[in-house]
Enzyme design. Structure first.
Site, PDB file in Angstrom:
ATOM      1  N   LYS A 114      -6.545  56.478  -9.724  1.00  0.00           N
ATOM      2  CA  LYS A 114      -6.936  55.318  -8.921  1.00  0.00           C
ATOM      3  C   LYS A 114      -7.800  54.435  -9.815  1.00  0.00           C
ATOM      4  O   LYS A 114      -8.939  54.756 -10.095  1.00  0.00           O
ATOM      5  CB  LYS A 114      -7.711  55.740  -7.672  1.00  0.00           C
ATOM      6  CG  LYS A 114      -8.013  54.551  -6.797  1.00  0.00           C
ATOM      7  CD  LYS A 114      -8.797  54.894  -5.579  1.00  0.00           C
ATOM      8  CE  LYS A 114      -8.943  53.682  -4.666  1.00  0.00           C
ATOM      9  NZ  LYS A 114      -9.166  52.404  -5.327  1.00  0.00           N
TER      10      LYS A 114
ATOM     11  N   ARG B 120      -5.341  41.229  -4.021  1.00  0.00           N
ATOM     12  CA  ARG B 120      -5.251  41.784  -2.660  1.00  0.00           C
ATOM     13  C   ARG B 120      -5.931  40.883  -1.656  1.00  0.00           C
ATOM     14  O   ARG B 120      -5.603  40.868  -0.489  1.00  0.00           O
ATOM     15  CB  ARG B 120      -5.889  43.171  -2.630  1.00  0.00           C
ATOM     16  CG  ARG B 120      -5.313  44.026  -1.558  1.00  0.00           C
ATOM     17  CD  ARG B 120      -6.241  45.161  -1.273  1.00  0.00           C
ATOM     18  NE  ARG B 120      -7.071  44.859  -0.130  1.00  0.00           N
ATOM     19  CZ  ARG B 120      -8.093  45.574   0.229  1.00  0.00           C
ATOM     20  NH1 ARG B 120      -8.442  46.613  -0.467  1.00  0.00           N
ATOM     21  NH2 ARG B 120      -8.784  45.257   1.296  1.00  0.00           N
TER      22      ARG B 120
ATOM     23  N   LYS C 206      -6.163  57.734  -0.698  1.00  0.00           N
ATOM     24  CA  LYS C 206      -7.010  57.600  -1.884  1.00  0.00           C
ATOM     25  C   LYS C 206      -7.980  58.777  -1.864  1.00  0.00           C
ATOM     26  O   LYS C 206      -8.549  59.114  -0.837  1.00  0.00           O
ATOM     27  CB  LYS C 206      -7.720  56.247  -1.934  1.00  0.00           C
ATOM     28  CG  LYS C 206      -8.471  55.836  -0.705  1.00  0.00           C
ATOM     29  CD  LYS C 206      -9.051  54.447  -0.906  1.00  0.00           C
ATOM     30  CE  LYS C 206      -9.794  54.012   0.345  1.00  0.00           C
ATOM     31  NZ  LYS C 206     -10.138  52.602   0.354  1.00  0.00           N
TER      32      LYS C 206
END
Lengths: 537, 334
Positions: free
Chosen positions: A234, A254, A405
């Site tokens: 990540k 994003r 995540k």
């Protein structure tokens, strides 16, 4: 008497403000979209999705004009502003407002009138703004001021807007999401064109809504067989979509901001990538395929013009991990494994190892092995791992089940609060923004601010402490008795000569209030330097 | 020596040997009003207004009380003490102190407009005025009570149309009695939380005319609470006690509702800007009406108000006290 566009908008803000339930907000929005004038609807979509019109009047000018109108001294206006936490609202509260009913116009009228003033003299702007201040009702005043200052902080997610629009527009929610994200100018786009079934022209830049993951709170073993899962690092960068369509490159963050021009590095991809593709990945500074700290990325995104030196010192790469479109075809419903396989071919064929890299899936045969690998995240400059089901499709928004995540625990340090300042929005008139210090011999040295991590109740308690223990006042800042100890968590640490302590933290926040500790128990500057030596590369 | 000194126990008059609204136990306390941050446990004698006495008895139990009427003089060591209406809540008084021709007035909490149940604020001339400053910023300007009452009434009617109970959050002493006037015009039955019930009974027994209310108890049938109109103290907001009224909407009555951020923080469905404190203009007009040459500013925006007064040519200084911005509500059993 029917309401004008501006009044309808002011009413909408009032309703959104006072509703505590998602359904009430949704009802207010869809109600608005079914009755507001058409051009106003377009502007509301734009305003609530962060497309604020260009700012034509600065805060200082507004404060000066307001002080003149109300005959209040500047410092008193500043005190009011610190307490309210919002300039548009402060001014609306201070002005008397028009108590007689007068004709007001549509929302779009005011926005367009403001935009036309951009090149005009300060005096012309002042005249226009003050005329509105005198003519508008108190309720409408706030809405009008917000059109100048922007930042509605009204808590409307893109999803809610899409759902509200879906009740009055005959379109699939995912298509609405696709249309309202992306590049369009509310000044030149009609509501019909934005949300029609048949758009007149194709927008080649349009990204897809991002698929977001929840944090994994339980043991990974509970996810089942590791063979069904793909693990990746990540990365600690900006999530983005890299689009090549019609011979052009587009890069979206994003936050649905078009960032192509900020990263000239990506221009070299134009001739190396096939047409009709959309990559999902991370925008990260990297040298020789190795990521650099996030703090360096921040030195790049803040600038309008990027110097040659910066391009050399902080080159930006794209770490791709998904493929959403291929040969102009939306392939989000393909299984992840198939998408990633295609993606790796595209990345290899492009052969630009400094600009475009594949975020390679991590090989592990057991969850235990993966846990060991994850412990290495910090040295990889990663925040942890992503776990994705190999057969997952690419969904819209934050969904549970297929993507997780799995971040490593943050770094922490115990520190004492030394300054406090009042917050904004729902924290107005409360001391919620704090500066923390560690020990340096018998002195205290400030090293970070943090704004989040306490419950509303704890904020009230700290606010009460600040009010009773303030020592000195520097503008809106209070120095307080160094007594309250907090555990500060952060994701990374870097050397900095802008800060007195010599370090800058990444994403600092309050982990917990250590009521069991006194200022004698806090960490030292030496402890911070140790963390810097360990993780600050 | 000044007539009143600011000590760690509270405002102290050396010449008369008494305290005003002390926050620690003292032998002789003069009390402005019955809110808990102004009237505390443990003092020997409490001097207060007739209407404040039963409220102190309710809240502090049996003590030695001396009750007086407004404008009735009491002497201590040659210092003349008299109480004057402050308009904050029922019985609330300003304290006037006169000694050798020098006059000081301690405002306590006050508002300058007539709320219909507390006696209207009386401006008292003095040399030195000690004023509160809870809402001492020009952003705090109140609309008239009739407009706010209309908003409350309309909100209740709208809720009733949708079959939703209306929960009004108001301090059990002061605001709760004040909004009864707004509520009785739109409903026949007014339900109240136990804390408000107790205050209500005390005030009725003291001869204050108030509308009939019903107490919500553990035995109250859920069917009776359908579409109810309820007054509850701030402590009940967000508590499980509210569940019995489901579905319901919460409206908070407070001057703090003036600012959006505060409203959102309260998570209220509606905010009614109704305060028992003077707004900015109320504070300024009250201060001016005293004719005072010197003003001490306590609890609230004291630094702002005192700086503003100094710039306007009125000598002012800020004073730290232990009075709260909001009353601390005790969690009574419902």
């Amino acid at each position: 008497m029917s309401k004008s566009g501006l009044e309808l908008f002011a009413q909408l803000i009032g309703e959104l403000d006072s509703s505590t339930k998602t359904n009430d907000k949704l009802f207010a929005l869809s109600n608005y979209f079914s009755q507001a004038p058409m051009p106003d609807r377009v502007w509301v979509i734009a305003l609530f999705s962060g497309r604020r019109p260009r700012r034509i009047v600065g805060s200082t000018a507004l404060q000066i004009w307001c002080a003149a109108q109300t005959a209040l001294p500047d410092w008193l206006l500043a005190e009011c502003y610190h307490t309210v936490g919002d300039l548009a609202e402060t001014i609306a509260l201070l002005l008397p407002g028009n108590t007689h009913s007068t004709d007001t116009h549509n929302l779009s009228y005011y926005i367009e009138a403001l935009q036309k003033l951009e090149k005009e003299s300060e005096e012309t702007k002042r005249h226009f703004v003050i005329t509105q201040w005198q003519q508008l009702h108190k309720d409408a005043l706030f809405a009008f001021n917000k059109l100048i200052t922007g930042g509605f902080r009204i808590g409307i997610s893109q999803k809610m807007m899409v759902n509200a629009l879906a009740t009055s527009v005959q379109l699939d929610p995912s298509i609405i999401a696709l249309r309202i994200s992306g590049k369009w100018d509310p000044a030149t786009t009609s509501f019909e064109a934005l949300l029609s079934n048949d758009p007149q022209e194709k927008d080649f830049s349009k990204p897809y809504p991002f698929y977001l993951a929840h944090a994994l709170e339980e043991a990974p073993q509970n996810l089942g067989d590791i063979e069904e899962w793909q693990a990746e690092w990540k990365w600690d960068g900006i999530r983005g979509q890299l689009i090549k369509r019609n011979g052009e490159i587009y890069v979206w963050s994003r936050g649905e901001e078009l960032m192509t021009d900020k990263f000239p590095e990506y221009a070299s991809l134009k001739n190396k990538l096939p047409d009709g593709i959309v990559l999902d990945g991370e925008i990260i500074p990297a040298k020789n395929g190795q990521p650099l700290p996030f703090a360096l990325l921040q030195t790049r995104i803040g600038r309008k013009n990027i110097s040659k030196k910066q391009l050399e010192e902080v080159p930006i790469a794209f770490f791709a991990y998904d493929l959403l479109e291929w040969q102009d075809q939306d392939i989000r419903d393909w299984p992840l494994e198939k998408r990633v396989h295609l993606l790796s071919n595209i990345v290899n064929n492009a052969n630009l190892p400094h600009q475009l890299l594949l975020s390679k899936p991590i090989q592990a045969t057991s969850w235990e092995e993966l846990i060991t690998i994850r412990n290495d995240s910090r040295s990889m400059l990663a925040e942890g791992l992503m776990l994705k089901r190999k057969n997952s499709i690419y969904q819209v928004g934050r969904k549970t089940g297929d993507w997780w995540k799995w971040k490593i625990d943050p770094l922490t340090i115990d520190a004492v609060m030394i300054y406090a300042q009042k917050g904004h929005g729902r924290r107005s008139n409360l001391y919620t923004d704090y500066t923390f210090a560690v020990k340096d011999g018998d002195k205290l040295v400030s090293f970070t601010k943090a704004y989040s991590g306490l419950t509303d109740k704890e904020f009230l308690q700290v606010d009460d402490f600040v009010k009773k223990n303030a020592i000195e006042k520097f503008g809106p800042v209070r120095t307080v008795k160094p007594e309250l100890v907090f555990e500060i968590a952060f994701e990374g640490i870097a050397a900095s000569n802008r800060h007195k302590s010599g370090v800058a933290l990444r994403f600092p926040r309050i982990l917990r209030w250590r009521k069991d500790k006194t200022v004698d128990d806090i960490n030292t500057i030496a402890d911070l330097k140790k963390l810097l030596a360990l993780y600050g590369k | 020596m000044p007539l009143i000194e600011f000590t760690d126990k509270g405002l102290y008059c050396t010449a008369g040997d008494f305290y005003i609204d002390p926050w620690r136990p003292v032998p002789y306390a003069v009390i402005t009003h019955a809110h808990s941050d102004h009237a505390r446990y443990g003092s020997g004698v409490y001097l207060c207004h007739h209407l404040t006495k039963p409220l102190l008895q309710l809240r502090l139990g049996n003590n030695s009380y001396e009750a007086v009427a407004w404008n009735e003089a009491v002497y201590r060591n040659g210092v003349k003490i008299s109480l004057h209406p402050a308009g904050h809540i029922i019985g609330s008084s300003q304290i006037r102190i006169e000694h050798k021709g020098e006059v000081w007035v301690v405002s306590g909490d006050y508002k300058t407009v007539d709320d219909g149940i507390s006696h209207i604020f009386e401006p008292v001339r003095c040399h030195t005025f000690i004023t509160e400053s809870t809402f001492g910023l020009p952003i705090y300007q109140w609309q008239s009570q009739s407009i706010i009452f209309e908003q409350i009434g309309n909100w209740i009617l709208r809720n009733q149309e949708q079959n939703i109970s209306s929960i009004l959050i108001a301090y059990s002493l002061g605001k709760a009695q004040r909004i009864l006037q707004a509520i009785e015009s739109v409903t026949d039955t007014i339900w109240v939380h136990g804390a408000i019930w107790n205050t209500h009974q005390t005030l009725k027994a003291a001869g204050i005319h108030l509308p009939e209310v019903k107490r919500v108890t553990a035995e109250t049938l859920k069917a009776d609470l359908k579409n109810a109109v309820v007054i509850a103290p701030p402590g009940a907001d967000g508590s499980p006690w509210l569940k019995r009224f489901n579905p319901y909407a919460v409206g908070v009555c407070s001057g703090w509702m003036q600012v959006r951020g505060n409203k959102r923080r309260n998570n209220a469905d509606a905010g009614f800007v109704l305060s028992d404190h003077a707004d900015w203009n109320g504070l300024l007009s009250a201060i001016e009406a005293t004719g005072a040459q010197k003003v001490f500013v306590t609890h609230g925006f004291q630094s702002v108000l005192s700086r503003y007064l100094n710039e306007k040519g009125i000598e002012a200084a800020e004073v730290k006290t232990a009075y709260g911005e909001e009353e601390v509500e005790k969690e009574d059993t419902p």
